[in-house]
Design a protein around this motif. Structure first.
Motif, PDB file in Angstrom:
ATOM      1  N   VAL A 263      39.743  43.464  34.688  1.00 13.58           N
ATOM      2  CA  VAL A 263      40.320  42.184  35.102  1.00 13.58           C
ATOM      3  C   VAL A 263      41.232  41.676  33.999  1.00 13.58           C
ATOM      4  N   ASP A 264      42.173  40.810  34.388  1.00 10.61           N
ATOM      5  CA  ASP A 264      43.006  40.074  33.437  1.00 10.61           C
ATOM      6  C   ASP A 264      42.730  38.593  33.621  1.00 10.61           C
ATOM      7  N   ILE A 265      42.568  37.874  32.509  1.00  9.96           N
ATOM      8  CA  ILE A 265      42.406  36.423  32.539  1.00  9.96           C
ATOM      9  C   ILE A 265      43.770  35.787  32.310  1.00  9.96           C
ATOM     10  N   ASP A 266      44.195  34.915  33.230  1.00 11.59           N
ATOM     11  CA  ASP A 266      45.531  34.328  33.171  1.00 11.59           C
ATOM     12  C   ASP A 266      45.550  32.864  32.765  1.00 11.59           C
ATOM     13  N   GLY A 267      44.394  32.206  32.639  1.00 10.97           N
ATOM     14  CA  GLY A 267      44.398  30.814  32.205  1.00 10.97           C
ATOM     15  C   GLY A 267      43.303  30.010  32.869  1.00 10.97           C
ATOM     16  N   VAL A 268      43.351  28.700  32.628  1.00 13.02           N
ATOM     17  CA  VAL A 268      42.390  27.766  33.208  1.00 13.02           C
ATOM     18  C   VAL A 268      43.162  26.610  33.816  1.00 13.02           C
ATOM     19  N   VAL A 269      42.854  26.273  35.051  1.00  9.29           N
ATOM     20  CA  VAL A 269      43.462  25.136  35.734  1.00  9.29           C
ATOM     21  C   VAL A 269      42.349  24.326  36.388  1.00  9.29           C
ATOM     22  N   ALA A 270      42.271  23.037  36.056  1.00 12.55           N
ATOM     23  CA  ALA A 270      41.304  22.122  36.673  1.00 12.55           C
ATOM     24  C   ALA A 270      39.889  22.687  36.625  1.00 12.55           C
ATOM     25  N   GLY A 271      39.507  23.230  35.479  1.00 13.66           N
ATOM     26  CA  GLY A 271      38.159  23.760  35.320  1.00 13.66           C
ATOM     27  C   GLY A 271      37.918  25.089  36.001  1.00 13.66           C
ATOM     28  N   GLN A 272      38.998  25.730  36.501  1.00 14.72           N
ATOM     29  CA  GLN A 272      38.883  27.019  37.184  1.00 14.72           C
ATOM     30  C   GLN A 272      39.503  28.123  36.320  1.00 14.72           C
ATOM     31  N   LEU A 273      38.741  29.178  36.085  1.00 15.71           N
ATOM     32  CA  LEU A 273      39.247  30.330  35.366  1.00 15.71           C
ATOM     33  C   LEU A 273      40.040  31.195  36.337  1.00 15.71           C
ATOM     34  N   ILE A 274      41.289  31.512  35.978  1.00 14.30           N
ATOM     35  CA  ILE A 274      42.170  32.292  36.851  1.00 14.30           C
ATOM     36  C   ILE A 274      42.109  33.755  36.423  1.00 14.30           C
ATOM     37  N   ARG A 276      42.872  38.002  37.564  1.00 12.51           N
ATOM     38  CA  ARG A 276      43.461  39.040  38.412  1.00 12.51           C
ATOM     39  C   ARG A 276      42.549  40.257  38.403  1.00 12.51           C
ATOM     40  N   LEU A 277      42.198  40.734  39.576  1.00 12.61           N
ATOM     41  CA  LEU A 277      41.344  41.913  39.680  1.00 12.61           C
ATOM     42  C   LEU A 277      42.175  43.181  39.656  1.00 12.61           C
ATOM     43  N   ASN A 278      41.815  44.092  38.762  1.00 13.24           N
ATOM     44  CA  ASN A 278      42.415  45.420  38.744  1.00 13.24           C
ATOM     45  C   ASN A 278      41.467  46.470  39.310  1.00 13.24           C
ATOM     46  N   GLN A 279      40.400  46.005  39.923  1.00 16.44           N
ATOM     47  CA  GLN A 279      39.437  46.863  40.601  1.00 16.44           C
ATOM     48  C   GLN A 279      38.801  46.038  41.714  1.00 16.44           C
ATOM     49  N   ALA A 280      38.176  46.709  42.656  1.00 15.74           N
ATOM     50  CA  ALA A 280      37.423  45.996  43.684  1.00 15.74           C
ATOM     51  C   ALA A 280      36.208  45.329  43.040  1.00 15.74           C
ATOM     52  N   TRP A 281      35.844  44.157  43.562  1.00 13.39           N
ATOM     53  CA  TRP A 281      34.690  43.407  43.044  1.00 13.39           C
ATOM     54  C   TRP A 281      33.970  42.800  44.240  1.00 13.39           C
ATOM     55  N   GLY A 282      32.828  43.374  44.552  1.00 10.53           N
ATOM     56  CA  GLY A 282      32.137  42.931  45.750  1.00 10.53           C
ATOM     57  C   GLY A 282      32.995  43.193  46.981  1.00 10.53           C
ATOM     58  N   GLU A 283      33.249  42.129  47.738  1.00  5.76           N
ATOM     59  CA  GLU A 283      34.063  42.254  48.941  1.00  5.76           C
ATOM     60  C   GLU A 283      35.546  42.057  48.670  1.00  5.76           C
ATOM     61  N   LEU A 284      35.904  41.797  47.425  1.00  7.78           N
ATOM     62  CA  LEU A 284      37.300  41.551  47.066  1.00  7.78           C
ATOM     63  C   LEU A 284      37.976  42.852  46.659  1.00  7.78           C
ATOM     64  N   ASP A 285      39.198  43.050  47.151  1.00 12.15           N
ATOM     65  CA  ASP A 285      39.949  44.259  46.838  1.00 12.15           C
ATOM     66  C   ASP A 285      40.625  44.154  45.478  1.00 12.15           C
ATOM     67  N   ALA A 286      40.938  45.294  44.906  1.00  9.17           N
ATOM     68  CA  ALA A 286      41.744  45.325  43.690  1.00  9.17           C
ATOM     69  C   ALA A 286      43.095  44.671  43.963  1.00  9.17           C
ATOM     70  N   GLY A 287      43.588  43.920  42.968  1.00  9.71           N
ATOM     71  CA  GLY A 287      44.883  43.262  43.097  1.00  9.71           C
ATOM     72  C   GLY A 287      44.807  41.799  43.453  1.00  9.71           C
ATOM     73  N   VAL A 288      43.638  41.307  43.857  1.00 14.24           N
ATOM     74  CA  VAL A 288      43.497  39.918  44.287  1.00 14.24           C
ATOM     75  C   VAL A 288      43.545  38.983  43.081  1.00 14.24           C
ATOM     76  N   LEU A 289      44.217  37.848  43.244  1.00 13.07           N
ATOM     77  CA  LEU A 289      44.210  36.762  42.263  1.00 13.07           C
ATOM     78  C   LEU A 289      43.177  35.740  42.723  1.00 13.07           C
ATOM     79  N   LEU A 290      42.271  35.350  41.826  1.00 16.39           N
ATOM     80  CA  LEU A 290      41.196  34.464  42.246  1.00 16.39           C
ATOM     81  C   LEU A 290      40.891  33.407  41.200  1.00 16.39           C
TER      82      LEU A 290
END
Length: 676
Positions: A263-274, A276-290
């Protein structure tokens, strides 16, 4: 595969190696620098590099916009600042803060600027990273912009591959290489410390020490624009693509964050850690921004909220956190989009900002405590322009600040997206830029450029001097978007990873064959160019299908893939290429390693190989040995090895860079345009 290496000695910086390189240099100069076109081309490129009308890409700090300028009066460069209103009005109201030429003259060192890091909470204080030869290793000194002087008894370090960031005005997160014991096997820092002002570095508090077989460690602080608790992160890079993240607690102990390793960490906004997934995580596909609630994550509660899920031909190229919004750069079929995400009581609102065309975006700076973004835009035919976007403006309409004037007659050209079919059936995109009236007679001098590695996307960019020196002369430029790059996210990258590397070469060769089949060009008129990993790409292409090409420009390449882990930063790339010590990986590497694949009885295309003796990332031995073996086989090859500039070739005397560009252009003229 033979294990004897008759040119192993060219990996050493011995007197014999230097003499051999000088001999090759003289031969190359006689062939290229002596060409009647060389001097005029070098002057034209230098004029472009020094053009006062080039757009200054600035960074905002404390009400000033800052910029590093290289010019005829300051070839090494000056760091300067201007008020935003003066910049917008195009007034020449710059204030010089630091003069690198003056420092080089005073200290008798050919300094190159490797980086400037402002302290967010005290922006007049910054850390200057200075390299004596343009390599990755740099010394560090603290500088006071208001006083225009280095800070007495300030932070400073001798040369090394350091990673140092501000924690606050009086302390740093410092991962430092002062001796071999401080480094991982890849040569990067293995321990990160909290270093207080006035404290000897040896007494700095150790936060984490990684194993020697890790890649590197670093740490940084993300400040809360509302004055709340900052977020302090340690990044323990286990390898190039696997990372363990830690939270630094107030007592300086650490807590592992429950994140997947890719994963890559891109920052924090309003108490949320942003993230990027470079692999699947649970039901989330690789490439998703969360987004992840920071406090919940620290408590071990994981409830990821997807913000952007890329389509099959999309990827998230990057994100920057504003005061209360998130700027996201998305690639769609290799073309940039800019999205703004804003947290609301009902979730996140997404808006797409308009861009000028179908080109590339560069997120230049996000000023602290604002919802503004400075970004650059250009495409193959549109010069670079710097824009300001205010996310608090509901229209999200970018404001053009400054644009570069055209360098060539773009109205006579067009850029088109095409696709080739790879051997496994995948559609491989590539862009073709040419004169509108260029006939498909199979005779167009064509330059095919590629990279295809490390998840780096190839996107449209303004062709500048190449437009005048190549397109206006009847040449065609082709940009390939092959697998191994980041054009379409992690899956596109991993399709050519490690033992699957041949996929990238097959994609590139498929494009070359398509260009010929379409009647655009022919093998005698088709040249290929790539640098670093792209140098490996073109070296592999020319050894696997030499009959397809008339010329090869192979810049700062890897070529000996059976020994790459023994040279410079090579061990850090095992995730990308595989480990020759692993029998399965060895077989895959040996099957394509360009240095070993060269053989007698084959006619290889004319080749220009470039490198730098100061390159401490990709060892110059790769370029030297590849050249030596081609010479021994009686092949048409030339080598040019510069003394400064490191791996990137940037940051030093612009005359050297201009000469290097002119040398490549002359080589392409001679091989692809001058032929009957």
């Amino acid at each position: 595969m033979p294990t004897h290496d008759p040119y192993l000695w060219l990996e050493d910086d011995s007197a014999a190696t230097r003499a051999w390189c000088a001999e090759q240099q003289a031969h190359t100069a006689a062939q290229l620098d002596a060409d009647p076109r060389f001097a005029a081309l070098a002057d034209e490129v230098l004029e472009h590099l020094r053009d006062d009308e080039r757009v200054p890409f600035v960074e905002a700090h404390a009400g000033w916009w800052h910029h590093f300028l290289q010019s005829p009066a300051h070839p090494r460069g000056v760091y300067r600042r201007i008020r935003p209103d003066d910049y917008r009005a195009n007034r020449d109201a710059w204030e010089v803060l630091f003069d690198l030429d003056a420092l080089a003259a005073a200290e008798g060192v050919d300094w190159h600027l490797a980086g400037i890091d402002h302290c967010t909470e005290r922006p007049a204080r910054c850390l200057l990273s200075l390299s004596a030869d343009g390599g990755d290793a740099a010394c560090l000194r603290e500088y006071d912009l208001d006083a225009r002087a280095f800070v007495a008894e300030g932070f400073q370090l001798p040369p090394g591959k350091h990673s140092v960031t501000w924690r606050d005005p009086d302390s740093l997160y410092a991962a430092v290489v002062l001796s071999e014991a401080d480094a991982t096997a890849s040569g990067y820092p293995r321990e990160v410390k909290l270093w207080q002002r006035g404290q000897p570095f040896a007494q700095a508090h150790s936060l984490l020490k990684a194993e020697r077989n890790a890649l590197a460690v670093s740490a940084w602080r993300m400040l809360n624009p509302d004055g709340g608790e900052p977020v302090d992160i340690i990044e323990e890079a286990l390898s190039f693509y696997r990372t363990r993240y830690w939270r630094v607690l107030p007592d300086l102990s650490r807590q592992a964050l429950p994140l997947p390793p890719k994963v890559d960490i891109d920052g924090v906004v309003a108490g949320q850690l942003i993230v990027r997934l470079n692999q699947a995580w649970g039901e989330l596909d690789a490439g998703v921004l969360l987004a992840l609630d920071w406090q919940a994550l620290c408590a071990g509660e994981i409830d990821p909220l997807p913000l952007f899920t890329p389509g099959p031909r999309q990827s998230v190229d990057g994100a920057l956190a504003g005061r209360s919004c998130l700027f996201v750069h998305v690639l769609d079929e290799g073309v940039s989009q800019l999205w703004v995400f804003t947290p609301t009581a009902d979730g996140w609102q997404a808006q797409r900002a308009p861009l000028p065309g179908q080109g590339q975006l560069e997120m230049v700076d996000q000023p602290w405590q604002s919802n503004g973004l400075l970004f650059g835009y250009d495409d193959f035919l549109t010069p670079s322009t710097l824009y300001w976007l205010d996310a608090d403006d509901a229209t999200l309409a970018p404001q053009a600040l400054r644009g570069q004037p055209p360098r060539f007659a773009a109205e006579q050209m067009h850029a088109q997206l095409h696709h080739a079919i790879a051997p496994d059936g995948e559609r491989i995109p590539y862009f073709v830029v040419a004169r509108r009236d260029a006939p498909h007679d199979g005779q167009r001098p064509t330059l095919l450029y590629g990279y295809g590695g490390f998840a780096v996307p190839m996107t449209p960019f303004y062709l500048g001097a190449l437009g005048r020196q190549w397109l206006e002369q009847g040449g065609v430029f082709v940009l390939s978007c092959i697998r191994g790059g980041g054009e379409f996210g992690p899956d596109w990258h991993e399709a050519a990873l490690a033992e699957r590397r041949q996929v990238a070469f097959d994609d590139f060769l498929a494009i070359a064959r398509q260009l010929i089949a379409d009647g655009l060009t022919c093998p005698a008129r088709l040249g290929i160019q790539g640098g670093s990993n792209g140098g490996l790409l073109v070296a592999a292409a020319m050894t696997q299908a030499p009959e397809l090409f008339g010329a090869v420009v192979c810049e700062v390449p890897l070529t000996d893939m059976l020994r790459y882990t023994e040279l410079s930063a090579g061990p850090s790339w095992i995730d990308e290429y595989g480990d020759p010590a692993d029998p399965e990986h060895y077989a895959a590497l040996a099957a394509y390693s360009p240095y070993q694949r060269l053989q007698a009885g084959v006619r290889y295309p004319a080749t220009l190989v470039t490198t730098s003796s100061s390159d401490d990332r990709v060892h110059p031995g790769h370029a030297r040995k590849f050249t030596a073996r081609l010479l021994a086989l009686g092949q048409p090859v030339q080598l040019y090895q510069s003394d400064a500039g490191g791996h990137s070739g940037q940051g030093g005397d612009m005359r050297q860079l201009a000469a290097e560009v002119a040398r490549v252009t002359v080589f392409l003229y001679q091989q692809l345009m001058d032929a009957a």
